[in-house]
Design a protein around this motif. Structure first.
Motif, short mmCIF file in Angstrom:
data_model
loop_
_atom_site.label_atom_id
_atom_site.label_comp_id
_atom_site.label_asym_id
_atom_site.label_seq_id
_atom_site.Cartn_x
_atom_site.Cartn_y
_atom_site.Cartn_z
N VAL A 12 0.77 -1.23 0.06
CA VAL A 12 -0.06 -0.05 0.00
C VAL A 12 0.75 1.48 -0.02
O VAL A 12 0.46 2.38 0.20
N GLY A 13 1.98 1.00 -0.33
CA GLY A 13 2.97 2.12 -0.19
C GLY A 13 4.26 2.15 -0.98
O GLY A 13 4.30 0.73 -1.33
N SER A 14 5.23 2.96 -1.18
CA SER A 14 6.60 2.59 -1.83
C SER A 14 7.51 2.76 -0.93
O SER A 14 7.69 3.32 0.20
N ASN A 15 8.62 2.02 -1.30
CA ASN A 15 9.84 2.15 -0.22
C ASN A 15 11.01 1.63 -1.35
O ASN A 15 10.87 1.27 -2.52
N ASN A 16 12.44 1.93 -0.65
CA ASN A 16 13.33 1.42 -1.49
C ASN A 16 13.73 -0.23 -1.31
O ASN A 16 13.32 -0.80 -0.35
N ARG A 42 16.84 -0.57 -5.95
CA ARG A 42 15.97 0.09 -6.83
C ARG A 42 14.72 0.50 -5.82
O ARG A 42 14.80 0.01 -4.81
N VAL A 43 13.69 1.49 -6.62
CA VAL A 43 12.60 1.87 -5.82
C VAL A 43 11.50 0.81 -5.85
O VAL A 43 11.20 0.25 -7.23
N GLU A 72 8.15 0.46 -6.57
CA GLU A 72 6.94 1.38 -6.85
C GLU A 72 5.56 0.71 -6.79
O GLU A 72 5.25 -0.18 -7.57
N ASN A 73 4.75 1.54 -5.76
CA ASN A 73 3.32 1.03 -5.75
C ASN A 73 2.82 2.42 -5.73
O ASN A 73 2.27 2.71 -4.74
N PRO A 74 2.50 2.90 -6.87
CA PRO A 74 1.95 4.30 -7.25
C PRO A 74 0.41 4.32 -6.38
O PRO A 74 -0.06 3.21 -6.67
N PRO A 75 -0.12 5.35 -5.91
CA PRO A 75 -1.52 5.27 -5.35
C PRO A 75 -2.47 4.76 -6.25
O PRO A 75 -3.17 4.16 -5.66
N VAL A 107 -2.40 0.94 -6.32
CA VAL A 107 -2.68 0.29 -5.02
C VAL A 107 -4.37 0.44 -4.95
O VAL A 107 -4.80 -0.72 -4.52
N SER A 158 4.47 3.64 7.89
CA SER A 158 3.47 4.23 7.24
C SER A 158 2.47 3.38 6.31
O SER A 158 1.27 3.87 6.35
N HIS A 159 3.05 2.38 6.01
CA HIS A 159 2.10 1.26 5.46
C HIS A 159 0.98 0.72 6.34
O HIS A 159 -0.10 0.49 5.75
N GLN A 175 -1.62 3.71 6.38
CA GLN A 175 -2.26 3.57 5.11
C GLN A 175 -3.21 2.62 5.13
O GLN A 175 -4.42 2.66 4.57
N SER A 232 12.27 5.95 -0.24
CA SER A 232 11.26 6.38 -1.23
C SER A 232 9.79 6.01 -0.34
O SER A 232 9.73 5.51 0.61
N ASN A 245 5.54 7.12 -1.08
CA ASN A 245 4.20 7.53 -1.79
C ASN A 245 3.97 9.07 -1.35
O ASN A 245 3.98 9.49 -0.53
N VAL A 248 4.72 8.29 -6.86
CA VAL A 248 5.66 7.59 -5.99
C VAL A 248 6.87 8.93 -5.97
O VAL A 248 7.14 9.30 -6.93
N MET A 301 3.47 9.48 5.77
CA MET A 301 2.93 9.38 7.05
C MET A 301 1.92 10.36 7.52
O MET A 301 2.27 11.62 7.35
#
Ligand SMILES: [Zn+2]
Ligand SMILES: [Zn+2]
Ligand SMILES: [Zn+2]
Ligand SMILES: [Zn+2]
Lengths: 226, 226
Positions: A109-113, A117-118, A120-123, A126, A148-149, A152, B111, B113, B118, B178
């Protein structure tokens, strides 16, 4: 009375190859075989990725359909969870197999490194994956790669984008994301109790952290991912 | 004796336009004017973005050079912080102005959201921006959009990618990242004390959370971002 511990087995993942570990099940029959052994040993959830013939990760719905068929025949009652993780495809490809109505599917439900690479889970992706899971009545396993996930997921449950109760997996020990840190683990557990009190959670430690994080999880009342 | 509170003024940001708020300073002379007013009022750090003539965010080093010149003349002693945020450019463009040796620069180490996309800070870009800041002796303000970003900053300081002591900003209230959550704020403060005991931190609440988060921050011994 202690609650039963759910053991979730991730038979393949999307990264390791036969050259890393000859025991990694790659073909569908190897996957079914390997899951069956875990099932006999008491695992109750199978978290599944599928692979192409060259061992690269795939999001081909046809492969997921055959895996589902094999597992339903060999491991009756086992909960089948399809991965919608980003290594196996891009954009909506990642959810192309959800119409097969697995019992569960992973959902970031969120993005992170990640290590290089990144992730990527764009809103909008999701939200689309979550809506497909509502449509096909698939229970998401929320992958919490960061704090934060969890927030979310609680927000998405409150506004109806996710069905209650939530099932959240803490993922710890991925390089450049959240480390396997005991203090954070305890805070995750408190955060779940505060924001999503009726939910269940499990924890996955990546690589060398697997056993340690499983021990924390089982001792704290969570489920375990192998 | 209480420690002095650093007030950090973000005069422009990268998003608001004149059509949103006619008071947003866009041109260099408007930016210098506006910063000077904040300087007179006691602000000690200026967090700066620059804009193109059509108000879109820019990463043009020439514009940053002129801003620096104007601010050094009008606000002597004020700490100048350049933004390396992702809205103003892609990849290494984001750090093209670091050779101008501002006192500080913002640095995202993970990274996450944002409201509609992202916020991408791939590991190799993070490492490159950090190394440029070491080269030009620029103090980074670590932008912590999530908990793991504090852990990542601690790791980067431990292995020499960042110079000690760290200066971390908690960013709260960005949709899909967050939220402005008091419990998380307190946990961030405890995490700083545990992982980066000699560091300083500040907190920024976005939009309607600005005043609230500033109050938490000042009361807890942190600095404030307007
Ligand atoms: Zn997986
Ligand atoms: Zn699990
Ligand atoms: Zn900024
Ligand atoms: Zn600040």
């Amino acid at each position: 009375m202690s609650k039963p511990c759910i053991i979730c087995v991730a038979i393949t993942g999307s990264v390791p190859r036969k050259s890393d570990n000859p025991a990694v099940p790659i073909t569908l029959s190897e996957q079914v075989e390997s899951t069956h052994a875990a099932y006999e040993a008491g695992a109750s959830i199978c978290h599944a990725h599928v692979r192409n013939d060259d061992e690269t990760p795939s999001s081909d719905p046809e492969k997921f359909a055959r895996l589902k068929e094999g597992l339903k025949a060999h491991c009756p009652g086992m909960i089948l969870q399809f991965s919608t993780g980003g290594r196996s495809g891009a954009g909506k490809e990642r959810g192309g197999m959800l119409s097969l109505r697995p019992d569960m599917a992973s959902l970031s439900v969120g993005s992170n490194n990640f290590p290089t690479r990144v992730y990527e889970n764009p809103p909008d992706l999701v939200d689309w994956l979550a809506s497909e899971m509502l449509t096909y009545q698939i229970k998401p396993e929320i992958e919490a790669f960061d704090l934060s996930h969890i927030h979310q997921a609680a927000k998405m449950q409150a506004d109806g984008r996710l069905a209650a109760p939530a099932y959240v997996q803490f993922v710890m020990g991925v390089k450049n994301a959240m480390p396997a840190d005991r203090d954070v683990f305890d805070y995750y557990v408190r955060t779940m109790a505060r924001l999503l009190p009726d939910s269940e959670w499990c924890a996955a430690g990546i690589g060398r952290h697997q056993i340690e994080v499983n021990e924390w999880s089982v001792a704290a009342g969570g489920h375990a991912r192998t």
